[in-house]
Each structure stands twice: as structure tokens, then as C-alpha cells.
Design a protein around this motif. Structure first.
Motif, PDB file in Angstrom:
ATOM      1  N   PHE A  34      26.216 -17.028   7.314  1.00  0.00           N
ATOM      2  CA  PHE A  34      25.975 -16.363   6.041  1.00  0.00           C
ATOM      3  C   PHE A  34      25.566 -14.911   6.224  1.00  0.00           C
ATOM      4  O   PHE A  34      25.612 -14.125   5.286  1.00  0.00           O
ATOM      5  CB  PHE A  34      24.903 -17.110   5.244  1.00  0.00           C
ATOM      6  N   LEU A  35      25.203 -14.523   7.427  1.00  0.00           N
ATOM      7  CA  LEU A  35      24.794 -13.143   7.666  1.00  0.00           C
ATOM      8  C   LEU A  35      25.980 -12.226   7.923  1.00  0.00           C
ATOM      9  O   LEU A  35      25.879 -11.020   7.785  1.00  0.00           O
ATOM     10  CB  LEU A  35      23.847 -13.064   8.863  1.00  0.00           C
ATOM     11  N   VAL A  36      27.111 -12.792   8.332  1.00  0.00           N
ATOM     12  CA  VAL A  36      28.203 -11.948   8.799  1.00  0.00           C
ATOM     13  C   VAL A  36      29.508 -12.162   8.052  1.00  0.00           C
ATOM     14  O   VAL A  36      30.475 -11.458   8.285  1.00  0.00           O
ATOM     15  CB  VAL A  36      28.439 -12.167  10.311  1.00  0.00           C
ATOM     16  N   ALA A  37      29.577 -13.135   7.155  1.00  0.00           N
ATOM     17  CA  ALA A  37      30.820 -13.395   6.448  1.00  0.00           C
ATOM     18  C   ALA A  37      31.210 -12.203   5.588  1.00  0.00           C
ATOM     19  O   ALA A  37      30.367 -11.519   5.018  1.00  0.00           O
ATOM     20  CB  ALA A  37      30.677 -14.636   5.573  1.00  0.00           C
ATOM     21  N   ALA A  38      32.517 -11.957   5.492  1.00  0.00           N
ATOM     22  CA  ALA A  38      33.001 -10.846   4.677  1.00  0.00           C
ATOM     23  C   ALA A  38      32.784 -11.152   3.203  1.00  0.00           C
ATOM     24  O   ALA A  38      32.977 -12.283   2.763  1.00  0.00           O
ATOM     25  CB  ALA A  38      34.487 -10.616   4.946  1.00  0.00           C
ATOM     26  N   PRO A  39      32.400 -10.147   2.414  1.00  0.00           N
ATOM     27  CA  PRO A  39      32.139 -10.395   0.999  1.00  0.00           C
ATOM     28  C   PRO A  39      33.427 -10.496   0.193  1.00  0.00           C
ATOM     29  O   PRO A  39      34.438  -9.876   0.514  1.00  0.00           O
ATOM     30  CB  PRO A  39      31.340  -9.157   0.579  1.00  0.00           C
ATOM     31  N   GLU A  40      33.396 -11.300  -0.880  1.00  0.00           N
ATOM     32  CA  GLU A  40      34.447 -11.272  -1.884  1.00  0.00           C
ATOM     33  C   GLU A  40      34.092 -10.158  -2.854  1.00  0.00           C
ATOM     34  O   GLU A  40      33.015 -10.153  -3.430  1.00  0.00           O
ATOM     35  CB  GLU A  40      34.511 -12.597  -2.640  1.00  0.00           C
ATOM     36  N   LEU A  41      35.015  -9.208  -3.036  1.00  0.00           N
ATOM     37  CA  LEU A  41      34.701  -8.037  -3.838  1.00  0.00           C
ATOM     38  C   LEU A  41      35.347  -8.074  -5.215  1.00  0.00           C
ATOM     39  O   LEU A  41      35.147  -7.170  -6.002  1.00  0.00           O
ATOM     40  CB  LEU A  41      35.114  -6.771  -3.089  1.00  0.00           C
ATOM     41  N   SER A  42      36.110  -9.105  -5.518  1.00  0.00           N
ATOM     42  CA  SER A  42      36.743  -9.187  -6.827  1.00  0.00           C
ATOM     43  C   SER A  42      36.807 -10.633  -7.267  1.00  0.00           C
ATOM     44  O   SER A  42      37.337 -11.475  -6.557  1.00  0.00           O
ATOM     45  CB  SER A  42      38.149  -8.590  -6.770  1.00  0.00           C
ATOM     46  N   LEU A  43      36.264 -10.909  -8.441  1.00  0.00           N
ATOM     47  CA  LEU A  43      36.256 -12.273  -8.969  1.00  0.00           C
ATOM     48  C   LEU A  43      36.136 -12.185 -10.481  1.00  0.00           C
ATOM     49  O   LEU A  43      35.168 -11.625 -10.989  1.00  0.00           O
ATOM     50  CB  LEU A  43      35.073 -13.060  -8.399  1.00  0.00           C
ATOM     51  N   PRO A  44      37.112 -12.700 -11.225  1.00  0.00           N
ATOM     52  CA  PRO A  44      37.017 -12.656 -12.682  1.00  0.00           C
ATOM     53  C   PRO A  44      35.761 -13.353 -13.176  1.00  0.00           C
ATOM     54  O   PRO A  44      35.358 -14.386 -12.654  1.00  0.00           O
ATOM     55  CB  PRO A  44      38.287 -13.395 -13.134  1.00  0.00           C
ATOM     56  N   ASP A  45      35.164 -12.791 -14.228  1.00  0.00           N
ATOM     57  CA  ASP A  45      33.915 -13.347 -14.743  1.00  0.00           C
ATOM     58  C   ASP A  45      34.034 -14.822 -15.074  1.00  0.00           C
ATOM     59  O   ASP A  45      33.120 -15.610 -14.824  1.00  0.00           O
ATOM     60  CB  ASP A  45      33.483 -12.580 -15.994  1.00  0.00           C
ATOM     61  N   GLN A  46      35.183 -15.211 -15.662  1.00  0.00           N
ATOM     62  CA  GLN A  46      35.320 -16.592 -16.105  1.00  0.00           C
ATOM     63  C   GLN A  46      35.427 -17.570 -14.943  1.00  0.00           C
ATOM     64  O   GLN A  46      35.273 -18.782 -15.132  1.00  0.00           O
ATOM     65  CB  GLN A  46      36.556 -16.738 -17.017  1.00  0.00           C
ATOM     66  N   ASP A  47      35.690 -17.075 -13.736  1.00  0.00           N
ATOM     67  CA  ASP A  47      35.821 -17.949 -12.576  1.00  0.00           C
ATOM     68  C   ASP A  47      34.553 -18.005 -11.722  1.00  0.00           C
ATOM     69  O   ASP A  47      34.509 -18.710 -10.718  1.00  0.00           O
ATOM     70  CB  ASP A  47      36.977 -17.478 -11.686  1.00  0.00           C
ATOM     71  N   ALA A  48      33.546 -17.262 -12.090  1.00  0.00           N
ATOM     72  CA  ALA A  48      32.352 -17.156 -11.249  1.00  0.00           C
ATOM     73  C   ALA A  48      31.631 -18.482 -11.074  1.00  0.00           C
ATOM     74  O   ALA A  48      30.956 -18.697 -10.070  1.00  0.00           O
ATOM     75  CB  ALA A  48      31.395 -16.116 -11.831  1.00  0.00           C
ATOM     76  N   PHE A  49      31.775 -19.398 -12.052  1.00  0.00           N
ATOM     77  CA  PHE A  49      31.106 -20.692 -11.986  1.00  0.00           C
ATOM     78  C   PHE A  49      32.123 -21.830 -11.901  1.00  0.00           C
ATOM     79  O   PHE A  49      31.836 -22.956 -12.288  1.00  0.00           O
ATOM     80  CB  PHE A  49      30.207 -20.872 -13.208  1.00  0.00           C
ATOM     81  N   ALA A  50      33.297 -21.518 -11.345  1.00  0.00           N
ATOM     82  CA  ALA A  50      34.382 -22.492 -11.348  1.00  0.00           C
ATOM     83  C   ALA A  50      34.159 -23.651 -10.396  1.00  0.00           C
ATOM     84  O   ALA A  50      34.643 -24.754 -10.638  1.00  0.00           O
ATOM     85  CB  ALA A  50      35.706 -21.790 -11.021  1.00  0.00           C
TER      86      ALA A  50
END
Length: 493
Positions: A34-50
């Protein structure tokens, strides 16, 4: 409230809450993925809790937001310690806090503005998360829902508590009737609600305690591994922070009530309830990799992929670049006769360094001097909880003075087995010894100003050159001009 980054007024905070949060992998793992994983930089709001993975990513992001080097990942600790008498500035650099050290910082200070906005950005991210998880409650099990809500409320409580300490007058000054801060509990996605009066200090404290009570109820007994138990909130994390909050309010009976959930009545003061906590045999091990001893109740993890930023890092300030070195005059705790050289905290966690052929100074070496300075940032340690309870026992009418002294002795004995506290003639003498022990034990961890402010005591500022009384404007940080420009109601309450 300035709910946008300083240079990002056109970005909606809802988008920021998703796109600006590094999704750092499964923090519940015993590995450091969890310290080194690449970030997701784009995610539609409606999918954030998918799905559960995305929801966990948002929880991880709340911790990442709070641990920003500009906020609780370094700046908060440094600002609280350099304002008093323990450190001497070396480089006169406002970027690293020289104006804070000298009491000349004002509302135009851009670093204060960033500190404030990062705090409120974190709060709004929590608010957005709480709304989102409530609207998508069937995605997770009820237990996991409660866990994540508890973690989010812990982060919000910690954030508000950290902000209220330095931007408002102490609670104990007038039972919290003075101007506090805007209390924002609703998720914001526009500038529509920026104009909001500040709540009183007491109201902010009430919300902090409500969040911590809710967090304790929803959080699990543990998070499954030594790493997760150190870097994610569990029941004991919320309880431990409550002892700090109640101590700051002067509610010593509640400190004892909460502390008793963690601290046994008699030595050796090893907690076995829920997650185990104990003083380590060597205090130096607490500040060494992997930073996950049972003494470390909560810390912010760091890695080379998300270091706090060079001029925020504790190791950089105190050890490598030596922005501040220890005050070895009579005012500083280093020179105090009750802190002998036989104490490991002095022999192993401080050290000499020659600035020139004729000038040798003493520095704090709790934190590594090696770039990129990725020591975990300690936020709550079991040693602090023991001292919280010790002080409360000594200050509560009818309190257990025997237990208080034993707790104090336990913290000292861990680092200096030869030192024995004598008989204290009064409870006041015992309290003074506990307060002094806090200066030693928690040195460079961000406690000094707060420990003075919670007593409404004058700030013995080495940088200012005189004591700053509690009614002086310099005692607390001014509300940043960025907030004043976007919230016309902030000074009203």
C-alpha cells in the motif's frame, strides 16, 4: 472555508476527493504494497463506491490526505515544537518555519494557508466519503461499513483536533466559549456554502468527541496485522485519542475513564484488551523500521513514493539539514538535571554534530538523516497514554496518586533503569514531574506547544526571546488570508 487547493479554484472538491487521493492498495496487508502502489488518477464519481476495492481505496486516501507533509506528516509536529524553548533555529529560513519560531508569522503566510486548506480538504473528503458510503451501504457487509465509517470519523476527529489546537484559544481558558473554527460536516462540491461562521471551541470539541465515540463503536478490535494496527484506526486508537482530547479540556475524570480501557491499574501496565499495547524494552526500537511495535498506537506510514516532501520531513528538520538543534541552555529540557546522560532517550536519540571546528551542537536523531526521510510519523504512542492517565490521576480529587507515580516511573524506567523518582511532597510536585517527563519522552513529536496551551500557560518562546502570554495574538496562529478572502463569516461565532 477554502475548499479548493490554493491554485485550483475551478476544480470541484468532489472530483478532488476521488482524483487527488492516491489509491495505495490494500493497507490491511502485512506487506508494504500500500505504500508503493501506483495511484488511480481518474475515476467517475458514480463509480467511486462500485465495489469493495474502490471503497477501500477511498479509505486509504483519507489517511493519505491527513498525512500530507504540509499537514500532519511533518509541519504540525515541527510548528508545535519550535515555538517554545526546546530548539534553536540555525538557518533563518521562513520556508521551514523561522517566522513561526520567532512569532512573526501572519495571516499571509502561505505555509499556514496550505496547512489550513489541507486540513479542511481532508475534512471534506471525509464528509464526501460518509455520504457516499451511506448511499451505497449494500456494497459492503454491515461490519465493514461500520469499520470504514469509524476510520473516516477518526480521521475527521484527529484533523479537527489538530487544527483547533493552533488556530483557536485553549479550551481551558474559558471552557471553550471563544471563537473556534467553521464546523463543516456536510460534503461540499461547490463554493455555495463557503460563508460559514466559526463554531465555538466547545462546539468543535463536542464534535471531535462525538466522532471518536462513534469511531470506537464502529471500529474493530484490531486491523489484522502489526502494520495495519499501526497505520489504521481500531478501537484502541480512538480510545487513546480521547484521553488526549479530554486531557486538553481539563476533564481528568474522563481521561481516567477512557484510559482505564487501555491501562491496567498496576505495573507492568501492559494492555491486552483488543489490540495489545506495551512500552518497548528499548525506546529506540519505536523509531526504527518497521515502526510497528505494540507501543505505536497510530502512525502515518511513509515510503519513497509518498514521502512528506523535503522541507516537511522530521528527519530533515532535526537531523539531516539541521534546521533546528537542541537548546542546551537552562531553559531547554536537554540541560535539565533530572534528565541524566544515563537515559537512553538522551544517549541514543540525541547526538552531537560539529557545525564548525569551534561549534558543536546537539541534535535529535529520533528520525533518520537519510533521504528521502521516510520514517513513519508517530501520532499516538502508548507512552503518551500512560502519561495522560498519570497526570489525570494526580489532578483528579481523590485520584490514585500511587498509580500516577507508578505510571510516571514506568515511562522513566524503560529508558533509565537507574533513575528512581523520590517522594513527592504534593500532588502539584507530581504533576510537574509528569509534565517534565512529557517534554523528555515526546520531544520532537509535536507536543510542546499543546502541553503549554492546555494549561493556558505562557509560551516560553526562545525564538521570540520572551514569554508569550495566552492573551497575546501571537499565542495562536491567525486564520489565513485565503480563508478570510473566501469566507466573510469566519471571525463571527
Amino acid at each position: 472555508m477554502k475548499i479548493f487547493h490554493t491554485n485550483s479554484y475551478k476544480l470541484k472538491i468532489a472530483a478532488l476527493a476521488v482524483t487527488a487521493l492516491p489509491f495505495i492498495g490494500l493497507i490491511s496487508s502485512c506487506k508494504k504494497d500500500f505504500l508503493v502502489a501506483a495511484p488511480e488518477l481518474s475515476l467517475p464519481d458514480q463509480d467511486a463506491f462500485a465495489n469493495p476495492t474502490r471503497i477501500l481505496g477511498q479509505i486509504n486516501g483519507l489517511y493519505v490526505s491527513a498525512k500530507s507533509g504540509a499537514f500532519l506528516g511533518g509541519r504540525y509536529q515541527v510548528y508545535n515544537d519550535i515555538r517554545a524553548e526546546e530548539f534553536v533555529n540555525r538557518l533563518s529560513n521562513n520556508v521551514t518555519g523561522y517566522d513561526v519560531y520567532g512569532g512573526t508569522n501572519n495571516s499571509a503566510n502561505t505555509y499556514m494557508s496550505t496547512f489550513w486548506s489541507q486540513g479542511y480538504l481532508t475534512i471534506n473528503r471525509v464528509n464526501l466519503f460518509l455520504k457516499g458510503i451511506e448511499a451505497n451501504s449494500t456494497v459492503l457487509t454491515p461490519a465493514l461499513n461500520a469499520n470504514y465509517i469509524g476510520e473516516a470519523k477518526f480521521v475527521r476527529a484527529l484533523t479537527y483536533f489538530s487544527l483547533i489546537q493552533i488556530f483557536a484559544k485553549p479550551y481551558i481558558l474559558n471552557n471553550g466559549t471563544s471563537r473556534g473554527m467553521p464546523l463543516r460536516l456536510q460534503p461540499e462540491t461547490s463554493l455555495a456554502n463557503n460563508a460559514l461562521k466559526s463554531s465555538t471551541v466547545a462546539a468543535v470539541y463536542a464534535q471531535i468527541l462525538k466522532d471518536l465515540d462513534d469511531a470506537e463503536a464502529g471500529l474493530p478490535d484490531g486491523q489484522g496485522s502489526a502494520l495495519a494496527n499501526t497505520t489504521r484506526a481500531h478501537k484502541n486508537t480512538a480510545i487513546a485519542l480521547k484521553t488526549r482530547v479530554y486531557l486538553t479540556m481539563g476533564n481528568y475524570a474522563k481521561v481516567i475513564e477512557e484510559g482505564n480501557k487501555l491501562v491496567p491499574q498496576a505495573a507492568p501496565f501492559v494492555n491486552t484488551a483488543r489490540t495489545a499495547h506495551a512500552l518497548q524494552a528499548s525506546v529506540a526500537n519505536v523509531f526504527a523500521a518497521p515502526y510497528t511495535t505494540s507501543e505505536s498506537i497510530f502512525s502515518f506510514p511513509m515510503a519513497d513514493t509518498n514521502a512528506p516532501g523535503t522541507q516537511n520531513q522530521l528527519g530533515y528538520y532535526y537531523n539531516a539539514n539541521l534546521e533546528y538543534f537542541l537548546n542546551q541552555t537552562g531553559a531547554g529540557i536537554y540541560a535539565d538535571a533530572t534528565w541524566p546522560a544515563s537515559d537512553t532517550r538522551k544517549s541514543a536519540l540525541t547526538g552531537n554534530i560539529a557545525l564548525s571546528a569551534t561549534n558543536t551542537v546537539r541534535r535529535v536523531i529520533k528520525f533518520s538523516a537519510t533521504s528521502p526521510f521516510i520514517d513513519f510519523v508517530p501520532i499516538i504512542r502508548y507512552a503518551e497514554v500512560l502519561l495522560n492517565v498519570a497526570e489525570a490521576e494526580a489532578l483528579t480529587p481523590g485520584g490514585n496518586l500511587v498509580r500516577s507515580r507508578a505510571l510516571l516511573q514506568a515511562v522513566r524506567t524503560r529508558s533509565d533503569a537507574t533513575f528512581v523518582f523520590g517522594t513527592f511532597a504534593t500532588s502539584t510536585d507530581l504533576v510537574n514531574a509528569i509534565l517534565k517527563e512529557r517534554r523528555i519522552e515526546l520531544l520532537a513529536e509535536g507536543f510542546r506547544y499543546n502541553d503549554l496551551a492546555r494549561k493556558a500557560a505562557p509560551l516560553p518562546s526562545f525564538g521570540v526571546g520572551s514569554a508569550v502570554p495566552v492573551n497575546d495574538d501571537r499565542y495562536t496562529f491567525p486564520i489565513p488570508v485565503s480563508e478570510l478572502n473566501t469566507n466573510s463569516e469566519v471571525n463571527n461565532f
